[in-house]
Design an enzyme around this catalytic site. Structure first.
Site, PDB file in Angstrom:
ATOM      1  CB  CYS A   2       6.116  11.510   4.061  1.00  0.00           C
ATOM      2  SG  CYS A   2       6.617   9.811   4.304  1.00  0.00           S
ATOM      3  NE  ARG A  27       0.921  14.640   2.702  1.00  0.00           N
ATOM      4  CZ  ARG A  27       1.026  14.779   1.386  1.00  0.00           C
ATOM      5  NH1 ARG A  27       0.331  15.685   0.777  1.00  0.00           N
ATOM      6  NH2 ARG A  27       1.824  14.007   0.689  1.00  0.00           N
ATOM      7  CD1 TRP A  74       1.116   6.887   7.205  1.00  0.00           C
ATOM      8  CD2 TRP A  74       1.943   5.824   5.421  1.00  0.00           C
ATOM      9  NE1 TRP A  74       0.254   5.869   6.881  1.00  0.00           N
ATOM     10  CE2 TRP A  74       0.728   5.203   5.798  1.00  0.00           C
ATOM     11  CE3 TRP A  74       2.631   5.310   4.323  1.00  0.00           C
ATOM     12  CZ2 TRP A  74       0.193   4.106   5.117  1.00  0.00           C
ATOM     13  CZ3 TRP A  74       2.102   4.223   3.644  1.00  0.00           C
ATOM     14  CH2 TRP A  74       0.896   3.642   4.046  1.00  0.00           C
ATOM     15  CG  ASN A 100       7.163  13.494   1.475  1.00  0.00           C
ATOM     16  OD1 ASN A 100       7.717  13.264   2.544  1.00  0.00           O
ATOM     17  ND2 ASN A 100       6.152  14.336   1.344  1.00  0.00           N
ATOM     18  CD  GLU A 477     -17.543   6.304  -0.484  1.00  0.00           C
ATOM     19  OE1 GLU A 477     -16.731   5.515  -0.992  1.00  0.00           O
ATOM     20  OE2 GLU A 477     -17.190   7.276   0.204  1.00  0.00           O
ATOM     21  CD  GLU A 484     -12.089   5.879   4.774  1.00  0.00           C
ATOM     22  OE1 GLU A 484     -12.897   6.392   4.022  1.00  0.00           O
ATOM     23  OE2 GLU A 484     -10.862   5.985   4.615  1.00  0.00           O
ATOM     24  CE  LYS A 597      -8.391  13.840   1.953  1.00  0.00           C
ATOM     25  NZ  LYS A 597      -9.696  13.135   1.856  1.00  0.00           N
TER      26      LYS A 597
HETATM   27  O1  M6R Z   1      -6.989  11.413  -3.621  1.00  0.00           O
HETATM   28  P1  M6R Z   1      -7.714  10.268  -4.243  1.00  0.00           P
HETATM   29  O2  M6R Z   1      -9.150  10.571  -4.504  1.00  0.00           O
HETATM   30  O3  M6R Z   1      -7.037   9.732  -5.471  1.00  0.00           O
HETATM   31  O4  M6R Z   1      -7.668   9.114  -3.159  1.00  0.00           O
HETATM   32  C1  M6R Z   1      -8.148   7.834  -3.446  1.00  0.00           C
HETATM   33  C2  M6R Z   1      -8.322   7.032  -2.181  1.00  0.00           C
HETATM   34  O5  M6R Z   1      -7.105   6.873  -1.517  1.00  0.00           O
HETATM   35  C3  M6R Z   1      -9.336   7.679  -1.218  1.00  0.00           C
HETATM   36  O6  M6R Z   1     -10.571   7.882  -1.827  1.00  0.00           O
HETATM   37  C4  M6R Z   1      -9.531   6.789   0.020  1.00  0.00           C
HETATM   38  O7  M6R Z   1     -10.146   5.586  -0.337  1.00  0.00           O
HETATM   39  C5  M6R Z   1     -10.340   7.531   1.089  1.00  0.00           C
HETATM   40  N1  M6R Z   1      -9.707   7.401   2.358  1.00  0.00           N
HETATM   41  C6  M6R Z   1     -11.706   7.009   1.252  1.00  0.00           C
HETATM   42  O8  M6R Z   1     -12.423   7.726   2.203  1.00  0.00           O
END
Ligand code: M6R
Length: 602
Positions: A2, A27, A74, A100, A477, A484, A597
């Site tokens: 959100c 987000r 969301w 949120n 990765e 994704e 995000k």
């Molecule tokens: O903000 P963060 O780095 O803590 O986020 C962690 C994951 O949610 C983030 O890396 C997610 O896996 C991405 N969408 C990957 O591209």
């Protein structure tokens, strides 16, 4: 997740609210809404779907007003629908809130309120906040008193913005375990759940801490703790611009951010190496001799950076290092104490599982160091020491430049600790690190080659990635990036594990992406590749020029740098392969389905 915007000032609220929500689109969200307060009356418009649906819905409403709140939702509790969208108002339309986070005890509160005659419109947890507020506000006291009482009742996480017709000159905001920043503009004060929403209006912000509240008026802002004591806060000036949070001529944020990596890496290295020595002033008070165990903790892509960081740290510092998903660490009863160092990695600095893991580590007496990208974020503030990557704002849901800058910082950090502990410093790593941005630039020029590889995936349902040791982190990765953004099912395997099960999946034409860059183990991976070729796999191999790859038809030769730095180079073709596959398949590259995000709920 959100997004929240709020405005009080001399101008009109709606333009700020809408542009802010647009900046927060990255987000991830499924519905949106706004409330504007004018002439002691609230006008709320909200609907399921994208902001363009909200813009349509707004036509025909008079949204004049200089106080307002906005939200992109969301869904967590209740399906995406008009009724479940925020803002939520009380029955007589005198109070409006956006929220949120998650109210964990909402069922219990809802039952109590229903017993008292309250009727609920939505299936959300958030609606209990406005109904509860209505209950207390109507029993006397001012809005602030009522908000305190509500906060005493609710459990869970929240960023809240609240407006009331009886007190039309203020917005009350409150925060616990969900991000919220307040901005000072020329027109008045604004608030949002993330900095990009504010940048068109101001770079001067105040960060709210957990269990803190603020009262915004058009002329000033006052901060309070939960005992209602006023707090002093200093303004932080955000070091990046609105332009850096926009697409700048690229079709998507993801592509722009992939191309920003040479600069982001240079900026992250800046000032860290001086006369052959590592400089980390932030760490001067940490006694690294006391640690007998180290954990690297993160989620998603940040976890993959941890996999790299952990291997490098262990190699350079001769201490056992474990990389763990934050969600596993927090519930895994880890055996940790004051001799444990915990390193938390997060782009946003707001990921709920990583933050909870950090709090657990602190409770157990560990030393906590965070590697974060967003200035002043919750994880940065909660850790003993915050080290910042200099990636700049990362908007695309798929993390790219945050990942490579995390690896850069974690490699330099590991080498710094070796220097402090008196172990030999890997000088080759430092020399080679300096050249990485140039190599990345060269790799980006080979984009048409990677686009060509992506065509192989156009009609595939599955794709398998294999690698070993640091190359395993890279393929983890690569597989995450591909699934994704393109929705092609992708799995990563340790090369040595293939024959224990996964090789059963290989058949004529299966695409296998392999990475073999580590001199001590590459030959083993190449044997595994040959095993898949024997079963009909169409292999794309990323390697250097050191190994015999005659059995493989499609080979891309990466520059030959220090093996510990190879993940930085492998990342580029992995990102571009995923990106082009997503484009070929017509996916919404920057906002993949079901993803957000910043994952601020568990
Ligand atoms: O903000 P963060 O780095 O803590 O986020 C962690 C994951 O949610 C983030 O890396 C997610 O896996 C991405 N969408 C990957 O591209």
């Amino acid at each position: 997740m959100c997004g929240i915007t709020a405005y009080i000032g001399k101008g009109q609220a709606l333009p700020f609210l809408m542009q802010g929500l647009e900046k927060l689109e990255y987000r991830g969200y499924d519905s949106a809404g706004v409330t504007v307060l004018n002439n002691n009356q609230l006008t709320t418009v909200k609907c399921k779907g994208r902001l363009k649906n909200l813009e349509e819905a707004l036509k025909g409403h008079d949204m004049t007003g200089s106080v307002g709140i906005g939200h992109t939702r969301w869904a967590t509790h209740g399906i995406p629908s008009n009724l479940n969208s925020h803002p939520h108002n009380n029955a007589d339309g005198t109070l409006s809130i956006v929220h949120n986070g998650i109210i964990e005890n909402y069922r219990e509160l809802k039952d109590i309120l229903i017993d008292k005659g309250y009727k609920f419109q939505s299936q959300t947890d958030s609606e209990v906040v406005v109904q509860c507020l209505d209950y207390f506000y109507k029993r006397g006291g001012d809005l602030m008193d009522a908000v305190h009482k509500v906060l005493n009742c609710i459990e869970g996480s929240y960023a809240l913005c609240i407006i009331a017709t009886k007190e039309p000159d203020k917005i009350i905001v409150a925060k616990k375990n969900s991000p919220l920043v307040v901005g000072k503009t020329e027109e008045g004060y604004v608030a949002a759940s993330d900095i990009p929403a504010l940048l068109a209006y101001t770079k001067e912000v105040y960060f709210l801490g957990d269990d803190e509240m603020a009262v915004l008026t058009k002329d000033d802002v006052h901060f309070y703790n939960r005992r209602n004591e006023e707090l002093h806060k200093d303004i932080t000036v955000i070091p990046y611009t609105l332009e850096s949070a926009q697409k700048g001529g690229y079709d998507t944020f993801m592509l722009k951010e992939i191309h920003e990596q040479p600069t982001a890496i240079r900026e992250t290295m800046r000032g860290r190496i001086f006369n052959g020595r590592l400089v980390f002033d932030e760490l001067k008070d940490v006694d690294f001799t006391k640690f007998n165990k180290v954990y690297y903790i993160g989620c998603g892509t940040a976890y993959h950076a941890c996999l790299c960081g952990a291997q490098i740290f262990e190699l350079e510092n001769h201490v056992p290092v474990f990389a763990q998903y934050a969600s596993e660490f927090r519930y895994g009863n880890p055996i940790i104490d004051d001799k444990t160092l915990c390193v938390f990695c997060s782009q946003s600095g707001e990921t709920a599982d990583t933050l909870a893991a950090l709090k657990l580590a602190k409770e157990k007496g560990c030393t906590t160091i965070s590697v974060v990208n967003v200035l002043g974020s919750s994880i940065a503030r909660a850790s003993d020491v915050a080290l910042y990557t200099a990636a700049g704002p990362e908007i695309a849901v798929a993390s790219t430049k945050a990942y490579t800058t995390q690896i850069v910082l974690l490699s330099l950090f590991a080498t710094y600790v070796a220097q402090e502990l008196g172990y030999p410093v890997d000088e080759d790593l430092l020399t080679q690190m300096d050249k990485i941005p140039n190599y990345v630039e060269a790799l980006l020029k080979d984009d048409p080659i990677f686009e060509g590889y992506a065509k192989k995936l156009e009609n595939q349902h599955d794709c398998y990635f294999i690698g070993r040791r640091l190359d395993y982190a890279s393929v983890m990765e690569g597989a995450l990036k591909l699934k994704e953004v393109s929705y092609v099912h992708a799995d990563a395997y340790v090369g040595g594990e293939l024959k224990h099960g996964a090789i059963a999946l290989i058949e004529e034409g299966t695409v296998v992406v392999a990475v073999a860059t580590q001199p001590d183990i590459a030959a083993k991976t190449i044997s595994n590749i040959e095993e898949t070729i024997a079963r009909g796999a169409d292999v794309i191999l990323f390697t250097t020029d050191q190994f015999d790859t005659s059995a493989v038809k499609t080979v891309y030769r990466l520059p030959n740098v220090n093996p510990l730095l190879m993940p930085l180079l492998v990342a580029i073709p992995m990102q571009l392969l995923a990106y082009h596959t997503a484009v070929i398949k017509g996916r919404d590259v920057d906002k993949p389905r079901n993803l957000a995000k910043s994952v601020t709920v568990e």
